[in-house]
Enzyme design. Structure first.
Site, PDB file in Angstrom:
ATOM      1  N   LYS C  75     -10.947  43.320  -6.760  1.00 35.34           N
ATOM      2  CA  LYS C  75     -10.069  43.623  -5.957  1.00 35.34           C
ATOM      3  C   LYS C  75     -10.200  44.212  -5.425  1.00 35.34           C
ATOM      4  CE  LYS C  75      -5.700  46.547  -6.510  1.00 35.34           C
ATOM      5  NZ  LYS C  75      -4.494  47.183  -7.034  1.00 35.34           N
ATOM      6  N   SER C 150       0.463  45.599  -6.823  1.00 31.40           N
ATOM      7  CA  SER C 150      -1.088  45.471  -5.347  1.00 31.40           C
ATOM      8  C   SER C 150      -1.950  44.913  -6.016  1.00 31.40           C
ATOM      9  CB  SER C 150      -0.723  46.637  -4.782  1.00 31.40           C
ATOM     10  OG  SER C 150      -1.795  47.447  -6.085  1.00 31.40           O
ATOM     11  N   SER C 174       0.116  47.118 -11.150  1.00 31.92           N
ATOM     12  CA  SER C 174      -0.036  46.415  -9.629  1.00 31.92           C
ATOM     13  C   SER C 174      -0.937  45.302 -10.649  1.00 31.92           C
ATOM     14  CB  SER C 174      -1.485  47.382  -9.380  1.00 31.92           C
ATOM     15  OG  SER C 174      -0.257  47.808  -8.260  1.00 31.92           O
TER      16      SER C 174
END
Lengths: 85, 458, 457
Positions: C75, C150, C174
């Protein structure tokens, strides 16, 4: 402040209002600042990090700086108070 | 006029690693941005390491020396104090809740003591930032506004510096390791805070300037507003930084990346038992125990290592003789050589041996000083130094011959002396000293010279 | 699923599949499919070279790490030296990271190959994947719908089979939210189990890095790689290493107590609840005892969460002043990021501290106590992950509507416990994930349940 920021600000405050309303009836409790509870986690003083490690970081850091001088200082704005005389 | 002066003093603690990362702390000795890592430069995602234990212990010791009550058994959060300034890599400074409260030094009350970290070094006129200093541990000492004049403030700071250096846990003030924010208010005016002060001298000058500035304004019927000003050392003036209408909001929150501290009574007790005797208390004890003058004791305790040396010497030899030597000769020699007592390499026993030679009149005090100077430079047995310097005591006949020769060769000076110019004897004494390679006591020479001149005049 | 993570690892170790082949096929797939999905926003130019080094070790018969030759997506809020770690924000669009996050060091030490940086909501502020400065990510499992956020890119990359395992971060859901929407496996570890050194802050007291993968084994092997104490960090559990592979071999759940709460159905779309209820029925069939638990104030967690996260985010973003690197955050960031900064600045003011911030921290205490009380009675709590189905990309939602996605995921973060997600079923082709919350360090139990469910497929 432009209209966009004003709208964002209103949106930001919306949840605060709903929070206050939702928690009206909750009694006072101790605050939980940390997900883990521990105290006095310290580390000993001792041998500093190896020089090569810092040298590598230094060159990468300087290349990230928007502006640097030839000595390796980060260049930023001059303080307003040092000029306004 | 009623003047109130208070300080927030920031003193660097001497550690090998920084407070929250493992970068070295010798920031003055390396090129800009050398002692840095992701943590002390505020890289995205960098988290602090656990606090440096030595810094915590040093702050507690300093607080104890200042007579503070340590905050034990309570949660001490390391807080984030948010403000925007180029020297702050993360946009906040980490500062602890008070670790101690309610001390006193020289009649000035200490309000509280915090553990902090130094920001980087920002040159406000060049607009450059060097983060080598960022993250060096600091102890912050906050006083009550108990000082009433710049002189008093300067005296307090000097005493404070001595106490701090006494702990052996801080960096010397001379290197810019102590910085102060001073707040000053005159009767009828607002409280003005002056930042960017880097020395005791700077604090004194900034205060002097501020008092004149504020008095002028009040005299003209203008107001003195509550504000924050910066001291510009090169010009010895203060300039406005920002107006402080209300208290600035630092939005303190406990740092979520650092566990809080709880100081334990037993740990504090351990520190208290091991810590050095504070200088102001030591001075009192020295005068009482060794029956020396307050002035002598003050010089002796001015540096912890000097006082340690004195006590080692005074246990072996007449403490009064030792005290007078410390106050005059030793201090002079060290000053001349730009040495601190901590830098002294010779053994207490060597100094004792030297003082014994003086006591037994085997060398003159002047010769003793020459030996001391050499001792400080290249530690050795004082007897050997004496021989090396050719300071064997002079034979009376040799001295008499030298005096005769000087009198013969300098008839003008002799005449002057006889004509009432007493200082002419100093000139003649100097000549004899030179001739005898300083092996004779000048007081003795002067005595003999006078006797001889008077005798021949008769 | 073509093949499981463990089978692939074994093949690489035996030399039947080279690391180079694995990396090449991943790169090719990204090239072919990701223009449309938009799950990667930076590719590691050294991936093939790193794979070659692993293959060399294997050929020489040297021992290799437990991730040997697997392709790993990271990420974009986790620092990888030499790669752009942008948080999908214009603030850091030119920030080439000068250092490896601790988890990245651990992945490299186990011979995992970092394939690239995944797309995400800007600074992890979002639950849809739409707020990225690099454009939204599509949901490969339900094209045209949001993948959730996210960790949008990480979940989408796994769902599309572009790489083997991804790292995400989970502050209020997330990892779990996109894992649910994309029909994959995801785990938010217990707070303090995985080092955060190098993870760019959203809410420091809530953030935790965790794995996303196609199967439970992928998540387990990654968790074992990244979990455990680090001396380079203060806020960590005193846990040396995590070894749960052995504890999850069992496919039967006898003796396990699974908690369910009626609160979940009050907050959740009934269609989703149907899928979840059927999955809980399966747990019962596998031998678990289903126990009702009371979570009376669960929904208060959401607004408390958003207050706390805003204050911590405000604090954590003060370093983005544009002086040292990147741009000043307020000058270039998107709406949601700015909204949180402004909110954080507002409620951290001295006069509002007690009223808002500290009050939110009290609610956090309440939520934590309720969950702890529930875990006195049960080993895991099973329920839905997200209360509603993912919207179509581009649908305009108000901030409150967007936050409502997080009702069921934020409590685990507020309490610091662990929680995993595994696909439970679909509604009109849109995946729905079952959330299994576990105690502090209850990873083995959560993963055991997930593994048992996976085996029934």
């Amino acid at each position: 402040m432009d209209g966009r920021e004003e709208e964002i600000r209103r949106g930001a405050e919306e949840i605060i209002a709903s929070f206050v309303k939702a928690t009206e009836k909750i009694p006072a409790l101790t605050e939980t600042y940390y997900s883990l509870e521990a105290y006095n986690v310290v580390r000993p003083d001792g041998e500093p990090s190896p020089e090569e490690e810092r040298a590598t970081f230094r060159s990468r850091f300087i290349s990230l700086m928007p502006k640097a001088d030839e000595m390796g200082n980060l260049k930023v704005e001059v303080a307003r108070w040092s000029k306004e005389r | 006029m009623n003047i109130k002066i208070g300080f927030e003093i920031h003193q660097q603690i001497a550690t090998r690693r920084k407070m929250y990362c493992n970068c070295p702390t010798n920031y003055q000795e390396v090129p800009p941005n050398t002692n840095v890592c992701p943590i002390c430069t505020g890289m995205p995602g960098a988290k602090p390491l656990p606090p440096n234990e030595k810094a915590v212990a040093a702050a507690v010791e300093i607080a104890l020396m200042l007579g503070c009550e340590i905050v034990t058994g309570q949660t001490i959060y390391i807080q984030r104090k948010h403000y925007d300034y180029p020297d702050l890599p993360s946009g906040y400074q980490r500062t602890s809740l008070p670790i101690a409260r309610g001390g006193e030094l020289q009649g000035v009350r200490i309000r509280e003591i915090h553990l902090e970290e130094d920001p980087g070094q920002y040159d406000p006129t060049a607009g450059t930032v060097d983060y080598n200093r960022s993250g060096i541990p600091l102890v912050e000492i906050v006083t009550e506004p108990d000082m009433k004049s710049p002189e008093e403030a300067r005296k307090f700071l000097r005493t404070l510096v001595r106490v701090l250096e006494y702990t052996g846990k801080v960096r010397p003030e001379a290197g810019g390791a102590m910085r102060a924010d001073v707040n000053i208010s005159l009767e009828g005016g607002g409280r003005v805070e002056v930042k960017n002060i880097n020395s005791v001298k700077g604090a004194y000058r900034a205060l002097k300037f501020e008092i004149i500035r504020q008095k002028e304004r009040l005299k003209k019927g203008l107001t003195v507003e509550r504000e924050t000003r910066a001291f510009i050392e090169s010009q010895m003036v203060t300039v406005p930084m920002r107006t402080k209408e209300t208290e600035e909001d630092y939005r303190y929150i406990p740092d979520p990346d650092i566990f809080p501290l709880i100081l334990e009574e037993s740990w504090v007790k351990e520190i208290r038992e091991k810590m050095a005797e504070p200088p102001h208390l030591r001075q009192r004890r020295l005068t009482e125990r060794y029956k020396i003058s307050a002035a002598e004791a003050e010089v002796i305790v001015s540096e912890r290592e000097m006082a340690d040396l004195y006590e080692a010497v005074a246990s072996e030899i007449d403490p009064k003789l030792a005290a007078s030597w410390f106050k005059t000769k030793l201090k002079k020699v060290l000053n001349y050589m730009k040495l601190r007592a901590a830098d002294v390499k010779f053994e207490p026993a060597q100094l004792v041996a030297l003082l014994r030679m003086v006591e037994e009149k085997r060398v003159t005090p002047e010769q003793g000083e020459l030996i001391l100077r050499e001792l400080a430079r290249n530690p050795a047995d004082p007897e050997k130094i004496m021989q090396k310097l050719g300071l064997t005591p002079i034979k009376p006949t040799e001295l008499a011959a030298a005096i005769d020769r000087v009198i013969t060769e300098n008839p003008k000076a002799v005449e002057d002396y006889l004509a009432g110019k007493k200082e002419a004897i100093n000139f003649l004494t100097g000549k004899v000293l030179a001739l005898t390679h300083r092996r004779a006591d000048p007081r003795e020479i002067a005595k003999l010279l006078i006797a001889k001149i008077k005798k021949s005049d008769n | 699923m073509v093949q499981g993570t463990l089978e692939k690892l074994a093949k690489i170790r035996r030399g039947e599949l080279s690391a180079i082949e694995n990396v090449s096929s991943s790169l090719e797939l990204i090239k072919k499919l990701d223009r449309k999905i938009n799950s990667f926003i930076e590719i590691n130019p050294n991936a093939l070279m790193e794979a070659e080094a692993v293959d060399r070790k294997i050929k020489k018969g040297e021992s290799v790490g437990k991730l040997a030759g697997l392709t790993i997506g990271i990420k974009s809020n986790i620092n990888v030296a030499g790669l752009r770690t942008t948080c999908a924000s214009r603030t850091l669009q030119d920030y080439i990271s000068p250092y490896d996050a601790e988890v990245v060091k651990r992945i490299r030490a186990e011979d995992g190959i970092i394939i690239g940086m995944t797309n995400m909501d800007e600074f992890a502020c979002g639950s849809s994947g739409e707020s990225s400065a690099f454009g939204p990510t599509d949901n490969p499992a339900a094209p045209g719908h949001i993948p959730g956020g996210s960790s949008s890119g990480s979940a989408a990359a796994i769902a599309a089979g572009l790489c083997d395992i991804c790292l995400g971060s989970d502050t209020g859901g997330s990892i779990r939210n996109p894992a649910s929407h994309c029909g994959i496996v995801g785990l938010k570890p217990t707070y303090g189990l995985v080092p955060r050194q190098g993870l760019i802050d959203l809410g420091m007291s809530l953030d935790q890095i965790g794995p996303l993968s196609a199967d439970v084994s992928g998540t387990v092997v990654m968790l074992e790689t990244i979990a455990g104490r680090s001396d380079n960090e203060c806020i960590m559990l005193n846990v040396d290493k995590l070894n749960c592979s052995e504890k999850i071999q069992d496919c039967d759940l006898k003796g396990l107590r699974v908690g369910v709460s009626k609160k979940f159905s009050e907050l959740t779309d009934p269609r989703i609840m149907d899928v979840i209820d059927r999955e809980i029925e399966k747990l019962h069939d596998l031998g678990a005892e289903i126990v009702a638990v009371d979570l009376p104030n669960l929904e208060l967690g959401l607004s408390a969460y958003y207050l706390i996260v805003s204050v911590e985010f405000f604090s954590g973003t003060r370093k983005f002043d544009g002086r040292k690197y990147g741009k000043k955050i307020e000058d270039v960031c998107g709406e949601e990021v700015l909204r949180r900064i402004l909110r954080g600045r507002y409620i951290s003011q001295k006069e509002y501290r007690g009223k808002f911030y500290q009050r939110a921290l009290q609610v956090r205490t309440l939520i934590k106590r309720e969950l702890m009380a529930a875990f006195e009675k049960v080993d895991v709590i099973a329920g839905p992950t997200v209360p509603k189905l993912p919207h179509r990309i581009g649908t305009k939602l108000t901030p409150m509507e967007m936050y409502a996605y997080d009702y069921l995921t934020v409590p685990a973060n507020l309490a610091g416990i662990c929680a995993g997600v595994i696909k439970a079923g679909e509604i009109n082709g849109i995946p729905v994930g079952l959330q299994l919350q576990g105690r502090v360090l209850g990873e083995a139990e959560v993963l055991r349940v997930m593994k048992a469910l996976e085996a029934t497929e």
